[in-house]
Design a protein around this motif. Structure first.
Motif, PDB file in Angstrom:
ATOM      1  N   ALA A  76       0.900  -1.029  -0.101  1.00 21.92           N
ATOM      2  CA  ALA A  76       0.042   0.103  -0.003  1.00 21.92           C
ATOM      3  C   ALA A  76       0.553   1.369   0.041  1.00 21.92           C
ATOM      4  O   ALA A  76       0.408   2.077  -0.583  1.00 21.92           O
ATOM      5  CB  ALA A  76      -0.636  -0.085   1.009  1.00 21.92           C
ATOM      6  N   GLN A  77       2.195   0.867   0.432  1.00 21.30           N
ATOM      7  CA  GLN A  77       2.821   2.364   0.400  1.00 21.30           C
ATOM      8  C   GLN A  77       3.862   2.352  -0.270  1.00 21.30           C
ATOM      9  O   GLN A  77       4.637   3.280  -0.348  1.00 21.30           O
ATOM     10  CB  GLN A  77       3.362   2.501   2.288  1.00 21.30           C
ATOM     11  N   TRP A  78       3.762   1.034  -1.061  1.00 19.11           N
ATOM     12  CA  TRP A  78       5.041   1.210  -2.636  1.00 19.11           C
ATOM     13  C   TRP A  78       4.977   3.106  -2.961  1.00 19.11           C
ATOM     14  O   TRP A  78       4.360   3.549  -3.808  1.00 19.11           O
ATOM     15  CB  TRP A  78       4.701   0.002  -2.981  1.00 19.11           C
ATOM     16  N   PRO A  79       6.307   3.183  -3.048  1.00 17.89           N
ATOM     17  CA  PRO A  79       6.186   4.523  -3.623  1.00 17.89           C
ATOM     18  C   PRO A  79       6.378   4.456  -4.780  1.00 17.89           C
ATOM     19  O   PRO A  79       6.197   3.276  -6.025  1.00 17.89           O
ATOM     20  CB  PRO A  79       8.018   4.948  -3.903  1.00 17.89           C
ATOM     21  N   LYS A  80       5.584   4.908  -5.625  1.00 17.72           N
ATOM     22  CA  LYS A  80       4.456   5.244  -6.907  1.00 17.72           C
ATOM     23  C   LYS A  80       5.648   5.422  -8.009  1.00 17.72           C
ATOM     24  O   LYS A  80       5.563   5.037  -9.180  1.00 17.72           O
ATOM     25  CB  LYS A  80       3.989   6.067  -7.411  1.00 17.72           C
ATOM     26  N   ASP A  81       6.451   6.078  -7.978  1.00 18.89           N
ATOM     27  CA  ASP A  81       7.360   6.447  -8.837  1.00 18.89           C
ATOM     28  C   ASP A  81       8.949   5.162  -9.466  1.00 18.89           C
ATOM     29  O   ASP A  81       9.464   5.528 -10.159  1.00 18.89           O
ATOM     30  CB  ASP A  81       8.478   8.141  -8.601  1.00 18.89           C
ATOM     31  N   LYS A  82       8.488   4.397  -8.210  1.00 12.91           N
ATOM     32  CA  LYS A  82       9.928   3.114  -8.565  1.00 12.91           C
ATOM     33  C   LYS A  82       9.046   2.092  -9.381  1.00 12.91           C
ATOM     34  O   LYS A  82       8.111   1.665  -9.701  1.00 12.91           O
ATOM     35  CB  LYS A  82       9.686   2.007  -7.948  1.00 12.91           C
TER      36      LYS A  82
END
Length: 116
Positions: free
Chosen positions: A37-43
Motif C-alpha cells: 500500500a505504501q510502495w512509492p509510485k515512482d519506483k
C-alpha cells in the motif's frame, strides 16, 4: 501501547518505507500488505502481491503466517531504536513465463549422472 516494535523497511535502492510502530502480534503478511500500500509510485518493478515480497530481518526470511513475536523480532534496547528490515522484490515473471512455455522442452534436457 507498550511493547510496540518500531520498524522501517529498506528497499533495494536504499530508500525506506516508515518508520512506524507495530504490535508484536502483527503478522508478516500484514506488514507486506502495508508495504504494498505504501510502495512509492515512482519506483519501477513494484510488487503486485505479498508473495512478490520477501522481508529479511537479522539474516532470516520471515514467513507470512508468523507474527513479529514468533519471528523473534526483538524490541531494540535503545530508546527510540528502529529495526530495519530489508525488502526484496521478486522480479516480474510475465515475460519469463511466456519464454518458459515456448521453450520448455530444451530446458528440461539437463545433464544428469548416475553412479552404478
Amino acid at each position: 501501547m507498550a511493547g510496540e516494535i518500531e520498524l522501517k523497511f529498506r528497499l533495494s535502492d536504499g530508500s525506506d518505507i516508515g518508520p512506524n510502530k507495530y504490535s508484536p502480534a502483527t503478522t508478516v503478511g500484514s506488514l507486506k500488505e502495508i508495504i504494498l500500500a505504501q510502495w512509492p509510485k515512482d519506483k519501477e518493478n513494484g510488487p503486485k502481491t505479498i508473495n512478490d515480497v520477501k522481508l529479511i530481518n537479522a539474516g532470516k526470511i520471515l514467513e507470512n503466517n508468523k507474527t513479529l513475536a514468533e519471528s523473534s523480532v526483538q524490541v531494540s534496547g535503545l530508546p527510540g531504536g528502529v529495526i530495519t528490515m530489508h525488502v526484496v522484490v521478486r522480479p516480474p515473471l510475465s515475460d519469463k513465463n511466456n519464454e518458459k512455455l515456448q521453450g520448455d522442452s530444451p530446458k528440461n534436457n539437463r545433464c544428469s549422472c548416475s553412479i552404478l
